[in-house]
Design a protein around this motif. Structure first.
Motif, PDB file in Angstrom:
ATOM      1  N   ARG A   1       0.760  -1.119   0.153  1.00  0.00           N
ATOM      2  CA  ARG A   1       0.089  -0.144  -0.193  1.00  0.00           C
ATOM      3  C   ARG A   1       0.619   1.218   0.063  1.00  0.00           C
ATOM      4  NH1 ARG A   1      -4.778   0.532  -0.960  1.00  0.00           N
ATOM      5  NH2 ARG A   1      -4.997   2.096   0.462  1.00  0.00           N
ATOM      6  N   GLY A   2       2.310   1.305  -0.149  1.00  0.00           N
ATOM      7  CA  GLY A   2       2.992   2.372   0.014  1.00  0.00           C
ATOM      8  C   GLY A   2       4.457   1.884  -0.255  1.00  0.00           C
ATOM      9  N   LEU A   3       5.355   2.889  -0.141  1.00  0.00           N
ATOM     10  CA  LEU A   3       6.637   2.505  -0.113  1.00  0.00           C
ATOM     11  C   LEU A   3       7.594   3.893   0.069  1.00  0.00           C
ATOM     12  CD1 LEU A   3       8.510   0.160  -1.589  1.00  0.00           C
ATOM     13  CD2 LEU A   3       8.912   1.622  -3.342  1.00  0.00           C
ATOM     14  N   PHE A   4       8.642   3.488   0.710  1.00  0.00           N
ATOM     15  CA  PHE A   4       9.720   4.707   1.098  1.00  0.00           C
ATOM     16  C   PHE A   4      11.106   4.265   0.616  1.00  0.00           C
ATOM     17  CE2 PHE A   4      11.638   7.960   3.363  1.00  0.00           C
ATOM     18  CZ  PHE A   4      10.833   8.989   3.263  1.00  0.00           C
ATOM     19  N   LEU A   5      11.564   5.225  -0.031  1.00  0.00           N
ATOM     20  CA  LEU A   5      13.039   5.141  -0.721  1.00  0.00           C
ATOM     21  C   LEU A   5      13.928   6.211  -0.024  1.00  0.00           C
ATOM     22  CD1 LEU A   5      11.986   5.030  -4.288  1.00  0.00           C
ATOM     23  CD2 LEU A   5      12.364   2.984  -2.873  1.00  0.00           C
ATOM     24  N   ILE A   6      15.133   5.434  -0.027  1.00  0.00           N
ATOM     25  CA  ILE A   6      16.525   6.348   0.512  1.00  0.00           C
ATOM     26  C   ILE A   6      17.563   6.213  -0.581  1.00  0.00           C
ATOM     27  CG2 ILE A   6      17.505   4.668   2.072  1.00  0.00           C
ATOM     28  CD1 ILE A   6      17.745   7.101   3.835  1.00  0.00           C
ATOM     29  N   GLY A   7      17.966   7.396  -0.885  1.00  0.00           N
ATOM     30  CA  GLY A   7      18.870   7.244  -1.916  1.00  0.00           C
ATOM     31  C   GLY A   7      20.453   7.591  -1.072  1.00  0.00           C
ATOM     32  N   TYR A   8      21.312   6.808  -1.491  1.00  0.00           N
ATOM     33  CA  TYR A   8      22.836   6.821  -0.933  1.00  0.00           C
ATOM     34  C   TYR A   8      23.747   7.286  -1.918  1.00  0.00           C
ATOM     35  CZ  TYR A   8      20.757   4.525   3.430  1.00  0.00           C
ATOM     36  OH  TYR A   8      20.158   4.091   4.500  1.00  0.00           O
TER      37      TYR A   8
ATOM     38  N   ARG B   1       2.176   6.697  -0.758  1.00  0.00           N
ATOM     39  CA  ARG B   1       1.205   5.951   0.163  1.00  0.00           C
ATOM     40  C   ARG B   1      -0.064   5.797  -0.586  1.00  0.00           C
ATOM     41  NH1 ARG B   1      -0.605   9.721   5.072  1.00  0.00           N
ATOM     42  NH2 ARG B   1      -1.327  11.704   3.754  1.00  0.00           N
ATOM     43  N   SER B   2      -0.888   4.831  -0.733  1.00  0.00           N
ATOM     44  CA  SER B   2      -2.056   4.559  -1.572  1.00  0.00           C
ATOM     45  C   SER B   2      -3.104   5.386  -1.159  1.00  0.00           C
ATOM     46  CB  SER B   2      -2.544   3.101  -1.305  1.00  0.00           C
ATOM     47  OG  SER B   2      -1.764   2.390  -1.930  1.00  0.00           O
ATOM     48  N   GLN B   3      -4.094   5.950  -1.862  1.00  0.00           N
ATOM     49  CA  GLN B   3      -5.238   6.734  -1.444  1.00  0.00           C
ATOM     50  C   GLN B   3      -6.249   6.415  -2.514  1.00  0.00           C
ATOM     51  OE1 GLN B   3      -5.591   8.516   1.002  1.00  0.00           O
ATOM     52  NE2 GLN B   3      -3.435   9.552   1.526  1.00  0.00           N
ATOM     53  N   ASP B   4      -7.349   6.539  -1.990  1.00  0.00           N
ATOM     54  CA  ASP B   4      -8.664   5.945  -2.780  1.00  0.00           C
ATOM     55  C   ASP B   4      -9.644   7.301  -2.677  1.00  0.00           C
ATOM     56  OD1 ASP B   4      -7.744   3.796  -4.294  1.00  0.00           O
ATOM     57  OD2 ASP B   4      -7.609   3.053  -2.274  1.00  0.00           O
TER      58      ASP B   4
ATOM     59  N   GLU C   1      -8.569  10.120  -6.110  1.00  0.00           N
ATOM     60  CA  GLU C   1      -9.289   9.254  -6.869  1.00  0.00           C
ATOM     61  C   GLU C   1      -8.906   7.916  -6.496  1.00  0.00           C
ATOM     62  OE1 GLU C   1      -8.547  10.313 -10.770  1.00  0.00           O
ATOM     63  OE2 GLU C   1      -9.531  12.449 -10.572  1.00  0.00           O
ATOM     64  N   ASP C   2      -9.668   6.848  -6.783  1.00  0.00           N
ATOM     65  CA  ASP C   2      -9.329   5.337  -6.638  1.00  0.00           C
ATOM     66  C   ASP C   2      -8.133   5.189  -7.527  1.00  0.00           C
ATOM     67  OD1 ASP C   2     -11.421   4.770  -4.944  1.00  0.00           O
ATOM     68  OD2 ASP C   2     -12.749   3.852  -6.470  1.00  0.00           O
ATOM     69  N   GLY C   3      -7.059   4.533  -6.855  1.00  0.00           N
ATOM     70  CA  GLY C   3      -5.848   4.153  -7.458  1.00  0.00           C
ATOM     71  C   GLY C   3      -4.748   5.253  -7.562  1.00  0.00           C
ATOM     72  N   ASP C   4      -5.074   6.338  -6.629  1.00  0.00           N
ATOM     73  CA  ASP C   4      -3.973   7.182  -6.246  1.00  0.00           C
ATOM     74  C   ASP C   4      -2.835   6.752  -5.550  1.00  0.00           C
ATOM     75  OD1 ASP C   4      -5.282   8.961  -7.883  1.00  0.00           O
ATOM     76  OD2 ASP C   4      -5.863  10.404  -6.205  1.00  0.00           O
ATOM     77  N   ALA C   5      -1.761   7.262  -5.843  1.00  0.00           N
ATOM     78  CA  ALA C   5      -0.588   7.062  -5.051  1.00  0.00           C
ATOM     79  C   ALA C   5      -0.014   8.677  -4.852  1.00  0.00           C
ATOM     80  CB  ALA C   5       0.544   6.570  -5.644  1.00  0.00           C
TER      81      ALA C   5
ATOM     82  N   GLY D   1      -0.073  -1.415  -8.923  1.00  0.00           N
ATOM     83  CA  GLY D   1      -1.397  -1.314  -9.271  1.00  0.00           C
ATOM     84  C   GLY D   1      -1.955   0.288  -9.304  1.00  0.00           C
ATOM     85  N   ARG D   2      -1.257   1.099  -8.742  1.00  0.00           N
ATOM     86  CA  ARG D   2      -1.564   2.609  -8.768  1.00  0.00           C
ATOM     87  C   ARG D   2      -1.798   3.127 -10.293  1.00  0.00           C
ATOM     88  NH1 ARG D   2      -4.415   3.608  -4.507  1.00  0.00           N
ATOM     89  NH2 ARG D   2      -4.842   1.136  -4.807  1.00  0.00           N
ATOM     90  N   LYS D   3      -2.806   3.938 -10.177  1.00  0.00           N
ATOM     91  CA  LYS D   3      -3.093   4.537 -11.288  1.00  0.00           C
ATOM     92  C   LYS D   3      -2.697   5.886 -11.764  1.00  0.00           C
ATOM     93  CE  LYS D   3      -6.721   1.584 -12.329  1.00  0.00           C
ATOM     94  NZ  LYS D   3      -5.977   0.411 -12.199  1.00  0.00           N
ATOM     95  N   ARG D   4      -2.504   6.689 -10.518  1.00  0.00           N
ATOM     96  CA  ARG D   4      -2.307   8.056 -10.844  1.00  0.00           C
ATOM     97  C   ARG D   4      -1.287   8.266  -9.570  1.00  0.00           C
ATOM     98  NH1 ARG D   4      -6.092  13.417 -10.272  1.00  0.00           N
ATOM     99  NH2 ARG D   4      -6.164  12.541  -8.327  1.00  0.00           N
ATOM    100  N   MET D   5      -0.317   9.309  -9.817  1.00  0.00           N
ATOM    101  CA  MET D   5       0.801   9.787  -8.609  1.00  0.00           C
ATOM    102  C   MET D   5       0.159  11.135  -8.539  1.00  0.00           C
ATOM    103  SD  MET D   5       3.219   9.101  -6.586  1.00  0.00           S
ATOM    104  CE  MET D   5       4.349   7.890  -7.367  1.00  0.00           C
ATOM    105  N   VAL D   6       0.136  11.444  -7.487  1.00  0.00           N
ATOM    106  CA  VAL D   6      -0.480  12.701  -6.952  1.00  0.00           C
ATOM    107  C   VAL D   6       0.451  13.451  -5.722  1.00  0.00           C
ATOM    108  CG1 VAL D   6      -2.893  12.557  -7.607  1.00  0.00           C
ATOM    109  CG2 VAL D   6      -2.240  12.028  -5.311  1.00  0.00           C
TER     110      VAL D   6
END
Length: 157
Positions: free
Chosen positions: A45-52, A64-67, A74-78, A110-115
């Motif tokens: 339902r989400g993901l967190f990244l760190i760059g080194y 993080r997932s939002q609906d 909207e349904d499918g938002d990240a 499976g997320r459809k849109r990044m906001v």
């Protein structure tokens, strides 16, 4: 840069979250008060990244997932949160690399849109998002009634 999946409450992530909050204080007069929990960023339902770079944490970002049951989504938002690159590493493509990885992982989940939400006091962030295919969209979230707030979206493949 090496990009790793980590927990939002990982010590390296925590230090960069502290730094980005200080950036918000400097630019807006206060930290981001959007409620976030470490669990928001746990797969799938989400993901967190760190760059080194040279074993030092230099960049972070998460989604993080939002609906549509949450106002403005909207349904499918990240929803992207906590994109940040330390000042000494800016301008070297790290933000674009993290952004691309966030988009890719959200699409594969499976997320459809990044906001995302940002503000007029972050013109370099707005420039990054617009040059990466984001367009302004209806406001959402804690700052939707703030005149300097801007929300952006991009369809994911």
């Amino acid at each position: 840069m090496r990009i790793e999946i980590c927990r939002y409450d990982h010590p390296d992530a925590g230090e960069l979250v502290r730094q980005v909050q200080q950036e918000y204080v400097h630019r807006y007069g206060g930290p981001d008060s959007t409620p976030l929990l470490p669990e928001d960023f746990l797969p799938p339902r989400g993901l967190f990244l760190i760059g080194y770079r040279s074993e030092l944490p230099v960049a972070i970002g998460g989604w993080r997932s939002q609906d549509s049951d949450v106002d403005g989504f909207e349904d499918g938002d990240a929803e992207m949160k906590r994109m940040y690159v330390v000042p000494e590493a800016r301008g070297s493509g790290l933000a674009r690399a993290v952004l691309a990885e966030l988009e890719d992982t959200a699409a594969r989940a499976g997320r459809k849109r990044m906001v995302l939400e940002t503000g007029l006091q972050q013109p370099e962030a707005i420039g990054l998002y617009e040059s990466s295919g984001y367009h302004e969209t209806a406001k959402f979230g804690v700052y939707r009634d703030e005149p300097d707030s801007r929300c952006f979206a991009k369809e994911l493949n």
